[in-house]
Design a protein around this motif. Structure first.
Motif, PDB file in Angstrom:
ATOM      1  N   GLY A 205     -30.241 -53.950  53.259  1.00 54.07           N
ATOM      2  CA  GLY A 205     -29.175 -54.749  52.670  1.00 54.07           C
ATOM      3  C   GLY A 205     -27.967 -53.914  52.300  1.00 54.07           C
ATOM      4  O   GLY A 205     -26.817 -54.332  52.510  1.00 54.07           O
ATOM      5  N   LEU A 206     -28.208 -52.735  51.746  1.00 50.93           N
ATOM      6  CA  LEU A 206     -27.102 -51.864  51.348  1.00 50.93           C
ATOM      7  C   LEU A 206     -26.316 -51.354  52.545  1.00 50.93           C
ATOM      8  O   LEU A 206     -25.103 -51.124  52.453  1.00 50.93           O
ATOM      9  CB  LEU A 206     -27.648 -50.678  50.551  1.00 50.93           C
TER      10      LEU A 206
ATOM     11  N   GLY B 115     -23.327 -43.165  50.935  1.00 53.25           N
ATOM     12  CA  GLY B 115     -23.014 -43.404  49.536  1.00 53.25           C
ATOM     13  C   GLY B 115     -21.562 -43.154  49.209  1.00 53.25           C
ATOM     14  O   GLY B 115     -21.071 -43.586  48.169  1.00 53.25           O
ATOM     15  N   SER B 116     -20.847 -42.462  50.109  1.00 58.77           N
ATOM     16  CA  SER B 116     -19.422 -42.182  49.918  1.00 58.77           C
ATOM     17  C   SER B 116     -18.562 -42.787  51.012  1.00 58.77           C
ATOM     18  O   SER B 116     -17.389 -43.092  50.786  1.00 58.77           O
ATOM     19  CB  SER B 116     -19.162 -40.666  49.877  1.00 58.77           C
ATOM     20  N   VAL B 117     -19.138 -42.933  52.213  1.00 56.93           N
ATOM     21  CA  VAL B 117     -18.404 -43.411  53.379  1.00 56.93           C
ATOM     22  C   VAL B 117     -19.133 -44.605  53.982  1.00 56.93           C
ATOM     23  O   VAL B 117     -20.364 -44.608  54.070  1.00 56.93           O
ATOM     24  CB  VAL B 117     -18.285 -42.283  54.436  1.00 56.93           C
ATOM     25  N   THR B 118     -18.373 -45.614  54.399  1.00 59.79           N
ATOM     26  CA  THR B 118     -18.962 -46.763  55.078  1.00 59.79           C
ATOM     27  C   THR B 118     -19.118 -46.445  56.560  1.00 59.79           C
ATOM     28  O   THR B 118     -18.159 -46.028  57.217  1.00 59.79           O
ATOM     29  CB  THR B 118     -18.068 -48.013  54.915  1.00 59.79           C
ATOM     30  N   ILE B 119     -20.321 -46.617  57.083  1.00 59.73           N
ATOM     31  CA  ILE B 119     -20.598 -46.315  58.489  1.00 59.73           C
ATOM     32  C   ILE B 119     -20.403 -47.585  59.316  1.00 59.73           C
ATOM     33  O   ILE B 119     -20.991 -48.625  59.007  1.00 59.73           O
ATOM     34  CB  ILE B 119     -22.036 -45.798  58.681  1.00 59.73           C
ATOM     35  N   PRO B 120     -19.580 -47.538  60.364  1.00 54.74           N
ATOM     36  CA  PRO B 120     -19.372 -48.742  61.173  1.00 54.74           C
ATOM     37  C   PRO B 120     -20.618 -49.135  61.942  1.00 54.74           C
ATOM     38  O   PRO B 120     -21.513 -48.313  62.171  1.00 54.74           O
ATOM     39  CB  PRO B 120     -18.241 -48.332  62.123  1.00 54.74           C
ATOM     40  N   GLY B 121     -20.697 -50.384  62.338  1.00 56.06           N
ATOM     41  CA  GLY B 121     -21.831 -50.853  63.126  1.00 56.06           C
ATOM     42  C   GLY B 121     -21.882 -50.196  64.479  1.00 56.06           C
ATOM     43  O   GLY B 121     -20.898 -49.662  64.985  1.00 56.06           O
TER      44      GLY B 121
ATOM     45  N   ALA C 107     -31.951 -44.617  44.718  1.00 58.24           N
ATOM     46  CA  ALA C 107     -30.845 -43.663  44.697  1.00 58.24           C
ATOM     47  C   ALA C 107     -29.670 -44.169  45.523  1.00 58.24           C
ATOM     48  O   ALA C 107     -28.502 -44.022  45.117  1.00 58.24           O
ATOM     49  CB  ALA C 107     -31.317 -42.307  45.226  1.00 58.24           C
ATOM     50  N   LEU C 108     -29.952 -44.766  46.683  1.00 57.78           N
ATOM     51  CA  LEU C 108     -28.884 -45.294  47.521  1.00 57.78           C
ATOM     52  C   LEU C 108     -28.184 -46.461  46.831  1.00 57.78           C
ATOM     53  O   LEU C 108     -26.954 -46.579  46.878  1.00 57.78           O
ATOM     54  CB  LEU C 108     -29.450 -45.734  48.873  1.00 57.78           C
ATOM     55  N   GLU C 109     -28.956 -47.312  46.180  1.00 58.62           N
ATOM     56  CA  GLU C 109     -28.362 -48.432  45.451  1.00 58.62           C
ATOM     57  C   GLU C 109     -27.471 -47.921  44.325  1.00 58.62           C
ATOM     58  O   GLU C 109     -26.354 -48.418  44.116  1.00 58.62           O
ATOM     59  CB  GLU C 109     -29.462 -49.326  44.887  1.00 58.62           C
TER      60      GLU C 109
ATOM     61  N   SER D 179     -24.265 -46.516  45.711  1.00 62.38           N
ATOM     62  CA  SER D 179     -23.378 -47.577  46.193  1.00 62.38           C
ATOM     63  C   SER D 179     -22.696 -48.291  45.033  1.00 62.38           C
ATOM     64  O   SER D 179     -21.496 -48.586  45.085  1.00 62.38           O
ATOM     65  CB  SER D 179     -24.184 -48.585  47.032  1.00 62.38           C
ATOM     66  N   GLU D 180     -23.444 -48.541  43.974  1.00 58.47           N
ATOM     67  CA  GLU D 180     -22.895 -49.264  42.829  1.00 58.47           C
ATOM     68  C   GLU D 180     -21.844 -48.449  42.080  1.00 58.47           C
ATOM     69  O   GLU D 180     -20.897 -49.012  41.524  1.00 58.47           O
ATOM     70  CB  GLU D 180     -24.021 -49.651  41.869  1.00 58.47           C
ATOM     71  N   HIS D 181     -21.997 -47.136  42.051  1.00 60.63           N
ATOM     72  CA  HIS D 181     -21.091 -46.275  41.281  1.00 60.63           C
ATOM     73  C   HIS D 181     -20.163 -45.465  42.180  1.00 60.63           C
ATOM     74  O   HIS D 181     -19.557 -44.488  41.729  1.00 60.63           O
ATOM     75  CB  HIS D 181     -21.900 -45.337  40.382  1.00 60.63           C
TER      76      HIS D 181
END
Length: 370
Positions: free
Chosen positions: A53-54, A176-182, A239-241, A244-246
């Protein structure tokens, strides 16, 4: 000790520790069919669902591994049976050596050049691509410099020139810092996020070609045999959640820390590698010309500060960074230091580093001239 080496391994976070301890209270092998096994399987699948989900993927795409190295090797080994392996010249050894192993087995492999800014040379990549390419692997952000790659642009070039090639990114430092594209298979590692050492994951679509690295019971889509580290998986998900939240708030104070380190280093003729390109907020990579590497690290260690060079040290001999060599850094005598911050880094930690740097750099320059 002031710890500024989160990029090597982050301290176990409170969130991950709590999740891990709770998971260890559940008995049973997740592969067993009795009630204890089913209970263990249930929390394992909850962790898989949370990670999926994340990252915006299907839970079936999450394959738990022992860490980023195993995930990288899995990601390269399968597609290498389908064609050539291309990887950026600044990849982690887990990718580079997996490609070399594939080459020895008959697959061809090649390194994609990077520019002096440390980003993939898209023109060179375009020329290297054709229908024989099985996989292109480019890390989301470099583990030494923190420089972020433009995965969207790389994806466009690969899709245009080699539509059948698979895409993989080592996101161990970036997640956790960068959004990875599909469209990318993704390698992640728990201990970079504050989870325990020994847990990671490969995110790979159902049709991504995978081959097992070793035989066994056929767990994890029959490519990663062995009793599954359930507590580790639960801690990784937590940890990943948490990351992502912070993400936004941590990036803000980490960027402030990085700016202070760059300013203090600049006053000592230190400079950031690669120039003005996007970087991870928690990593600062500084080159100090005319310094002895061991003396500089020793000077900071004597001041109670832990950081790293980000390059290989073997038998007490400092070796220039392969990443900086790929970027064309040609200084005869220099030390490249990687300072990396995290959840528990404070302003007083950065103040102590700024205070210690002049003496350590001075000592290292005297050692270099000796």
């Amino acid at each position: 000790m002031i710890y500024l080496d989160y990029a090597a391994t982050a301290p176990l976070s409170d969130v991950a520790r709590t999740a891990w301890l709770e998971a260890t209270q559940v008995r049973g092998n997740a592969s067993a069919i009795h009630s204890a096994g089913r209970a263990s399987r249930s929390i394992l699948e909850d962790a898989r669902e949370k990670i999926a989900g994340l990252l915006g993927v299907d839970s079936a795409e999450v394959i738990f591994t022992s860490g980023g190295t195993e995930a990288d090797n899995l990601a390269i080994a399968g597609p290498a049976t389908k064609g050539r392996v291309l990887y950026s010249a600044i990849e982690h050894p887990a990718v580079r050596e997996a490609a070399e192993i594939a080459a020895k087995a008959g697959s061809r492999a090649g390194a994609i050049p990077v520019t002096p800014d440390g980003v993939v040379d898209l023109g060179a990549l375009r020329e290297m691509l054709d229908e024989s390419v099985g996989v292109v692997s480019v890390m989301a952000a470099n583990n030494e410099t923190g420089i972020i790659q433009s995965l969207e642009e790389i994806k466009e070039v690969v899709t245009e020139r080699a539509p059948n090639a698979r895409l993989h990114t080592d996101a161990v430092q970036a997640i956790g810092s960068v959004t990875i594209p599909g469209g990318f298979a993704i390698s992640i590692s728990g201990h970079k996020l504050g989870a325990p050492v020994g847990i990671g994951a490969l995110i790979a679509s159902r049709d991504y070609p995978l081959v097992p690295l070793e035989g066994g019971g056929g767990q994890e889509r029959k490519v990663r045999s062995g009793t599954i580290n359930v507590a580790g998986a639960v801690a990784l998900a937590a940890a990943l959640e948490d990351a992502s939240e912070h993400r936004a708030e941590r990036a803000e104070f980490q960027t402030s820390f990085s700016n202070q380190i760059v300013e203090a280093s600049g006053a000592l003729d230190g400079y950031v590698s690669g120039g003005d390109v996007p970087r991870l907020p928690h990593m600062t990579h500084v080159i100090f010309p005319g310094t002895d590497p061991e003396a500089l690290l020793l000077g900071l260690d004597m001041a109670g500060i832990a950081c790293s060079t980000g390059s290989a040290c073997s038998a007490g001999v400092y070796r220039p960074s392969a990443v900086l060599e790929a970027m064309g850094v040609e200084e005869d005598t220099y030390t490249a230091l990687r300072f990396s911050t995290g959840e528990y880094t404070t302003q007083s930690d950065i103040d102590a580093l700024v205070a210690a740097l002049p003496g350590a750099v001075s000592m290292a320059r005297k050692a270099a001239r000796a």
